[in-house]
Design a protein around this motif. Sequence first.
Motif, short mmCIF file in Angstrom:
data_model
loop_
_atom_site.label_atom_id
_atom_site.label_comp_id
_atom_site.label_asym_id
_atom_site.label_seq_id
_atom_site.Cartn_x
_atom_site.Cartn_y
_atom_site.Cartn_z
N THR A 208 -60.08 24.39 -45.64
CA THR A 208 -60.24 24.81 -47.04
C THR A 208 -59.06 25.66 -47.49
O THR A 208 -58.53 25.47 -48.59
CB THR A 208 -61.55 25.60 -47.20
OG1 THR A 208 -62.66 24.77 -46.82
CG2 THR A 208 -61.73 26.05 -48.64
N GLN A 209 -58.62 26.58 -46.65
CA GLN A 209 -57.50 27.45 -47.01
C GLN A 209 -56.22 26.64 -47.23
O GLN A 209 -55.48 26.87 -48.20
CB GLN A 209 -57.28 28.48 -45.92
CG GLN A 209 -58.38 29.53 -45.82
CD GLN A 209 -58.17 30.47 -44.66
OE1 GLN A 209 -57.13 30.48 -44.02
NE2 GLN A 209 -59.19 31.28 -44.36
N LEU A 210 -55.95 25.68 -46.35
CA LEU A 210 -54.74 24.86 -46.49
C LEU A 210 -54.81 23.96 -47.71
O LEU A 210 -53.80 23.76 -48.41
CB LEU A 210 -54.53 24.02 -45.23
CG LEU A 210 -54.02 24.77 -43.99
CD1 LEU A 210 -53.98 23.84 -42.79
CD2 LEU A 210 -52.63 25.35 -44.24
N GLU A 211 -55.98 23.41 -47.99
CA GLU A 211 -56.12 22.54 -49.16
C GLU A 211 -55.96 23.34 -50.45
O GLU A 211 -55.34 22.85 -51.41
CB GLU A 211 -57.47 21.83 -49.12
CG GLU A 211 -57.54 20.74 -48.06
CD GLU A 211 -58.88 20.07 -48.01
OE1 GLU A 211 -59.88 20.67 -48.50
OE2 GLU A 211 -58.96 18.94 -47.48
N LYS B 211 -49.81 24.98 -54.82
CA LYS B 211 -48.40 24.61 -54.77
C LYS B 211 -48.12 23.42 -55.68
O LYS B 211 -47.13 23.38 -56.42
CB LYS B 211 -48.01 24.28 -53.33
CG LYS B 211 -46.57 23.90 -53.14
CD LYS B 211 -46.28 23.73 -51.66
CE LYS B 211 -44.86 23.23 -51.46
NZ LYS B 211 -44.67 21.89 -52.03
N ASN B 212 -49.01 22.41 -55.65
CA ASN B 212 -48.83 21.24 -56.52
C ASN B 212 -48.94 21.62 -57.99
O ASN B 212 -48.22 21.09 -58.84
CB ASN B 212 -49.87 20.17 -56.17
CG ASN B 212 -49.60 19.50 -54.84
OD1 ASN B 212 -48.48 19.53 -54.35
ND2 ASN B 212 -50.62 18.89 -54.25
N HIS B 213 -49.86 22.54 -58.29
CA HIS B 213 -49.99 23.00 -59.68
C HIS B 213 -48.71 23.72 -60.12
O HIS B 213 -48.25 23.54 -61.25
CB HIS B 213 -51.19 23.94 -59.80
CG HIS B 213 -51.39 24.47 -61.18
ND1 HIS B 213 -51.84 23.68 -62.23
CD2 HIS B 213 -51.20 25.72 -61.71
CE1 HIS B 213 -51.91 24.41 -63.32
NE2 HIS B 213 -51.53 25.65 -63.03
N THR C 272 -38.96 22.69 -49.72
CA THR C 272 -40.28 22.39 -50.26
C THR C 272 -40.91 21.23 -49.53
O THR C 272 -42.10 21.26 -49.18
CB THR C 272 -40.19 22.07 -51.76
OG1 THR C 272 -39.62 23.19 -52.44
CG2 THR C 272 -41.57 21.77 -52.33
N ALA C 273 -40.14 20.17 -49.29
CA ALA C 273 -40.66 19.00 -48.57
C ALA C 273 -41.08 19.36 -47.15
O ALA C 273 -42.10 18.89 -46.66
CB ALA C 273 -39.61 17.90 -48.54
N GLU C 274 -40.30 20.20 -46.49
CA GLU C 274 -40.64 20.60 -45.14
C GLU C 274 -41.93 21.41 -45.11
O GLU C 274 -42.77 21.23 -44.20
CB GLU C 274 -39.50 21.42 -44.53
CG GLU C 274 -38.27 20.57 -44.19
CD GLU C 274 -37.13 21.43 -43.67
OE1 GLU C 274 -37.24 22.67 -43.73
OE2 GLU C 274 -36.13 20.85 -43.20
N ARG C 275 -42.10 22.29 -46.10
CA ARG C 275 -43.35 23.04 -46.17
C ARG C 275 -44.54 22.12 -46.41
O ARG C 275 -45.59 22.28 -45.81
CB ARG C 275 -43.27 24.11 -47.27
CG ARG C 275 -42.40 25.30 -46.92
CD ARG C 275 -42.74 26.50 -47.80
NE ARG C 275 -42.58 26.20 -49.20
CZ ARG C 275 -41.47 26.42 -49.90
NH1 ARG C 275 -40.41 26.94 -49.29
NH2 ARG C 275 -41.40 26.14 -51.18
N GLU C 276 -44.35 21.14 -47.29
CA GLU C 276 -45.42 20.18 -47.58
C GLU C 276 -45.77 19.36 -46.34
O GLU C 276 -46.94 19.13 -46.04
CB GLU C 276 -44.98 19.25 -48.72
CG GLU C 276 -46.01 18.20 -49.11
CD GLU C 276 -47.22 18.81 -49.78
OE1 GLU C 276 -48.27 18.13 -49.78
OE2 GLU C 276 -47.14 19.95 -50.28
N GLN C 277 -44.75 18.95 -45.61
CA GLN C 277 -45.00 18.17 -44.39
C GLN C 277 -45.71 19.00 -43.33
O GLN C 277 -46.57 18.50 -42.61
CB GLN C 277 -43.67 17.64 -43.84
CG GLN C 277 -43.04 16.55 -44.70
CD GLN C 277 -41.61 16.25 -44.30
OE1 GLN C 277 -41.10 16.79 -43.31
NE2 GLN C 277 -40.95 15.39 -45.05
#
Length: 327
Positions: A206-209, A215-217, A250-255
Motif C-alpha cells: 500500500t505504501q509503495l502504491e 509521483k505519477n500525479h 526518475t526512470a530508475e526510481r520508477e523501476q
Amino acid sequence: MSRPITMEENEEPLSAREQTVVTDSPPSPPQPKIRVVRNLEILEYLIGTIAGTDKLTKVAKYALDVIKAIVVSRPNSVLARLISLIPNFKSKATYVSSTLSTYRYILRFGYTPFALSKLFDRLKATIKDPSKINKIWMNEGALNNVLDFYYGVFDELDTLYRLSVWKNPKVYNKVVTQQCWAWEAFILLGLKNGLTQLNSIKSQITQLEVQRRVKNHAMQLSASLHDQGPRPDSFVRQQLLQDLNKNKETAEREQEIERQLQELRHQKLVTYLDVARLSFDCAANLSDLLHIPGPAYTYSVLSLGSGVTGLIKMWTNAAKTLSGQQN
C-alpha cells in the motif's frame, strides 16, 4: 500428520504528456532478461531437493488415500469401476501408502541432534551471563527451538517404531499423541507468523502504491505546467520541473518501485499459500488429535489440501529461482 521439512506487472508506460517532459535525457539501461522456465525443469529441481521430494511424496500418498476412500465408499462410481480393473487395488494401495509415509519419516530423520545443539547454545549463553536469561529464553526463537527438539524426539521415535527398531504399542500410542500436540503447537505458531507477515506485506504494498500514485500525479502536474509556457515568477513551478525532468533518475526510481512491488506481490502469494497449507494441517491434526467425528477420509482430504498448497508454494518459489539463473 507430518511436519514439513525446512530448507513466499509490467511497468506502466509513460503517457504522451509525460514524455514531453523527459525527452532530453539518455534512455534508461535495459532490464535483465527473465529466463523462461519449463515445468519439467521445475519438477527436476524439486525432485533434487529433500523438501521437494517430501512434498511430492506427501501429495502422492494422500491422493492415493483419497482415491482408495472413494473406491470404498462409492463402489458404483466411475472411478471405482476404473480402479476395479487393477487386481487387489485396496491392498496394494494400502501398502504403497504406508511405504510412502515411512519414506517421508526417513527423509526428515536425524534432525534432533541439531535441535539439541541449539538448545545447548542457549544454555551455555545463560550460564555465561545469567542476567540475560529473559533475553535468551523469553522470545519466539527459543520457543521454536524447544518445540523443534520436543517434536523431533517423538517424530524420530515414531520413525524407529515404523522401522521395527523397537516394539511397544502402548508406548507408541503415547509417542504419537505427544507428536500430535507438538505439531499442533508448530502449526499455530506458523499461522501466527504467517498472518503477521501477510499484514506487513500488505502495508508495504500500500505504501509503495501510494508513493507511485503521488509521483505519477506530480509528473502529470509537471506536464501541465510545461504546456502552459514559462512563468519565471513561479519558483515552485521551476523547481518542480527541474526535479521531474531528470529522466534517467526518475526512470530508475520508477523501476525500483516496480521491482519492489513485484517482489512483495510474490511474497504475498507465497504467504497466502503457506497460511492455507497450515490451515489444512491444523484442521487435519485437530481432527486426529481430538477424535472429531466425521467421514473416514476427512484426514486424507485435508492432508491432500495441505500437500497441494505446499507444493504450489514450492513450485512458485522454484520457478522464481530458476528464472533468475543464467543459462
